[in-house]
Design an enzyme around this catalytic site. Sequence first.
Site, PDB file in Angstrom:
ATOM      1  N   ASN A   1      -0.409   8.784 -18.707  1.00 23.09           N
ATOM      2  CA  ASN A   1      -0.664   9.611 -17.351  1.00 23.09           C
ATOM      3  C   ASN A   1       0.234  10.885 -17.630  1.00 23.09           C
ATOM      4  OD1 ASN A   1       1.860   9.115 -16.195  1.00 23.09           O
ATOM      5  ND2 ASN A   1       1.250   7.045 -16.260  1.00 23.09           N
TER       6      ASN A   1
ATOM      7  N   LYS B   1       1.646  -0.425   0.478  1.00 16.82           N
ATOM      8  CA  LYS B   1       2.600  -0.982  -0.595  1.00 16.82           C
ATOM      9  C   LYS B   1       3.848  -1.886  -0.227  1.00 16.82           C
ATOM     10  CE  LYS B   1       0.229   1.965  -4.098  1.00 16.82           C
ATOM     11  NZ  LYS B   1       0.034   3.290  -4.578  1.00 16.82           N
TER      12      LYS B   1
END
Length: 399
Positions: free
Chosen positions: A207, A334
Amino acid sequence: MEKKFIVVGVSGGIAAFKACQLVSDLSKKYDVQVIMTKNACNFVNPITFETLTKKKCLVDTFDRNFEFKVEHVSVAKACDVFVVVPASANVIAKFANGIADDMLSTTMLACNKPRIICPAMNVNMYENPATQHNLETLRNYGYTIVEPGVGYLACGDEAKGRLADLEDIKEAISIALHEDKPLAGKKVVVSAGPTMEAIDPVRYITNHSSGKMGYALARAARNMGANVTLVSGQTSLSKPYGMTTISVTSAEDMYQAIVANQDADIIIKAAAVADYTPVEVATQKVKKSDSDMSIPLKRTKDILKYLGENKRANQVTCGFAMETTNLEEYGNEKLTKKNADMIVCNNVLVEGAGFKGDTNVITIITKDGMKRAIKDTKENLSYIILEELIEILKTKEGN
Ligand code: PMT
């Protein structure tokens, strides 16, 4: 804000030429005063430093050309940090033994501020027991020694004795300038950068993370006094000074490195970890064909979740969330799912936020609420994040 005042001592060694670059860099940010020994003037002319600092370079204690004050004492009192670059074996011996026979050594003896010594000399001089003993004495007196590096020395040897990298010296100065040490005695682990998941010996999945956010956090924690371990994916950034850096490649490597350091008081997961990795890594290069192809992927271990499930009572965990929509909703999800104490959300689609740049725009989510859209440099944001984490740690520890 008044500029910090840095005194740079330059002693007689060929590495004195590198002090010119250092003084030039420091002068952009700080008020800099250079003091040279007479021997240093054989390598660099004081005019060089006077031009860079716009100030008289001090060499002679009995020079009568300055306004009436006891110059070595007033400089020693005014300075915020005193750094000696390069420090020759001779000045190191003088500092260790309290000898004050010139402007540099006299000012050093009068100084009770943070003092940084950057030795540079021939390897035999450096390894001589007398020099090692003197350096140990200085360490015991509270001086910071920025160790020389290994490399080509002016005498032709390839060995230890090269002046440390200027970046490391600048970092040692910024640690010394940061007086507030709320993380002293605490261990902080930071993960940074991307992971790389191998497909075959040639290709991998990764990434855009540059590591800048995580490295800034690691540096800020170090400046605040923490014992820092940085677990870094492959980046082009150089290893930061004054911390342990563990270099990793894949999500599995990162998991292993974090688990080995899960005794930390605070763990911050700024790394962009792959959620999936190829089921199998081909041992030979996968050859192309005329048809399309797909690669079966399996889930990686969720490191932040693992940390949440195995958290000690007084431990703080902080994750990041890289989102492109519903920042707060996903961030809150999260926080709960990974039993984290804080999630720092950023949206890659927002200008000045996310990967690669020097700035970020963050929303901080904790169990107690939310702070929205704080835009700043990654360096400044790191202090904001750490201050919040310190408050959570204090509450957990009952302070
Ligand atoms: O490195 P820079 O170029 O400066 O960019 C900074 C950054 C954009 C990478 C950083 O600010 C950031 O957002 N990092 C987290 C990116 C990410 O992976 O987010 P996520 O929402 O996919 O993951 C959530 C959290 O779980 C993260 O803390 C991540 O480290 C963690 N995670 C994810 C997967 C996994 N297998 N294990 C994990 O621990």
